[in-house]
Motif scaffolding. Structure first.
Motif, PDB file in Angstrom:
ATOM      1  N   SER A  41      -1.713   7.943   0.088  1.00  0.00           N
ATOM      2  CA  SER A  41      -2.946   7.680  -0.101  1.00  0.00           C
ATOM      3  C   SER A  41      -4.110   8.944   0.061  1.00  0.00           C
ATOM      4  CB  SER A  41      -3.632   6.296   0.888  1.00  0.00           C
ATOM      5  OG  SER A  41      -3.365   7.031   2.085  1.00  0.00           O
ATOM      6  N   GLN A  42      -4.991   8.876  -0.870  1.00  0.00           N
ATOM      7  CA  GLN A  42      -5.957  10.044  -0.526  1.00  0.00           C
ATOM      8  C   GLN A  42      -6.992   9.586   0.420  1.00  0.00           C
ATOM      9  OE1 GLN A  42      -9.455  11.484  -3.235  1.00  0.00           O
ATOM     10  NE2 GLN A  42      -7.887  11.418  -4.414  1.00  0.00           N
ATOM     11  N   TYR A 373      -4.286  14.286   1.133  1.00  0.00           N
ATOM     12  CA  TYR A 373      -3.573  12.939   1.176  1.00  0.00           C
ATOM     13  C   TYR A 373      -2.671  12.768   2.272  1.00  0.00           C
ATOM     14  CZ  TYR A 373      -3.936  12.893  -4.011  1.00  0.00           C
ATOM     15  OH  TYR A 373      -4.575  12.947  -5.471  1.00  0.00           O
TER      16      TYR A 373
END
Length: 375
Positions: A41-42, A373
């Motif tokens: 996930s960013q 990330y």
């Protein structure tokens, strides 16, 4: 229809339109009993006004023990941000950074510094953005290859190696010229010098000309002389299971033992293949072929960065990026693609594993955007 919202009371969606790209961000909080996601996930996107020319790398802040991000824009300004997006400092440099930005501990007191060269200077900068005396050192001629730093016995007796075309010079921490390394090639250096230590023996790798590489001792004399002629690919020479491993221009894998005995394996690779290795692993990209430790996978055709091997606490990961398609790939050492990959990114990544056994990595997105990330 396959989404499970059990345990979640909030769903948040945000859409941004910037630079002809649409970004969709979704946040779904689950209760603490929900298993952590294995998908990347960013966690941040840091933008500046100018295009970034030196991709971000992590730097350990010795005071906070957090990883900060260092990068440079096209106006030669160096930045240090934390991963939350807060600017710590910026510093105007004389020119662009050449090669890698190193992290060293010049005083051996755990207070680490950034060390690198620009086209005309050798810098050592502390966590506050201040020059560490007697640095920087200015050079009249252009520095053509990235800085190499040797600490033969890990005692803090650093040697800073400056390359200017075919000229090689060693300096100590007081920036005094160190004599004793007498190797001077008659052609331009292709890569920075590399130090490899096997047992108690030191080896220095010099690559120059079209296809020449030498394995030297500390004095610049040939220490390992291969028993066959090799046209080296300039992918580099690496230590592998107490031997040396590299590739030829024709794409063959070459292993060289400490006595110079060679072992060749033909992989039918093209002459523009990409290769890297570590102590027990190697990886190659040849057009759309990915080979990791003899395990082969097929990739889409693309413009790939050289693979990187990340040695973590309990696992080995291999990363590379298709800069044309903007895709980051992350494989394990069995050539298995990790779930959730590829993800968006435009450059090679820098990666570390935090205290919670999470992977945190960074790269460039758009020309002026740093992406962070977490996995």
């Amino acid at each position: 229809k396959n989404l499970n919202f059990y345990g979640s009371k909030i769903l948040s969606i945000q859409i941004n339109d910037q630079d002809d790209i649409n970004y969709l961000s979704t946040f779904i909080p689950f209760n603490q009993k929900t298993k952590r996601s294995s998908q990347p996930s960013q966690i941040n996107r840091i933008t500046i006004d100018q295009p970034i020319v030196k991709r971000p790398a992590f730097f350990v802040n010795w005071r906070t023990q957090q990883r900060d991000l260092v990068f440079q824009d096209d106006q030669n300004k160096l930045y240090l941000y934390d991963t939350k997006g807060n600017l710590i400092w910026d510093k105007q440099l004389d020119s662009r950074v050449v090669g890698k930005i190193h992290t060293i501990d010049i005083y051996k007191n755990t207070r680490k510094q950034l060390c690198f060269t620009t086209q005309n200077k050798l810098y050592l900068i502390d966590k506050n953005g201040n020059d560490v005396a007697p640095f920087p050192k200015t050079f009249d001629n252009i520095i053509t290859k990235g800085l190499s730093i040797f600490d033969y016995a890990n005692t803090g007796r650093y040697r800073f190696i400056i390359i200017q075309d075919d000229r090689i010079a060693f300096y100590d921490r007081e920036l005094k010229r160190v004599k004793g390394f007498d190797f001077q090639p008659d052609e331009e250096q292709k890569n920075s010098l590399k130090h490899i230590r096997i047992g108690k023996k030191d080896f220095i790798i010099a690559e120059y000309g079209e296809d020449i590489a030498k394995i030297l001792n500390r004095r610049g004399e040939v220490r390992v002389d291969p028993d066959t002629d090799i046209a080296f690919s300039h992918n580099g020479i690496f230590e592998y299971n107490d031997k040396f491993i590299t590739t030829s221009k024709q794409g063959s894998i070459i292993k060289i033992d400490q006595e110079g005995k060679t072992e060749k394996r033909d992989l039918a690779s093209s002459d523009d293949h990409l290769f890297t290795a570590s102590h027990q692993n190697w990886a190659m990209i040849d057009e759309n072929r990915l080979i990791i430790n003899n395990n082969e996978r097929e990739l889409d055709y693309g413009l790939y960065t050289k693979p990187q091997i990340h040695q973590l606490n309990e696992r080995v990961l291999i990363s590379f990026t298709d800069t044309q398609a903007g895709k980051i790939y992350l494989f394990n050492d069995q050539a298995e693609l990790l779930p959730g990959f590829p993800i968006y990114g435009k450059t090679a990544i820098d990666l570390y594993e935090n205290a919670q056994n999470e992977l945190v990595f960074t790269c460039l997105g758009e020309d002026n955007a740093v992406l962070v990330y977490k996995l």
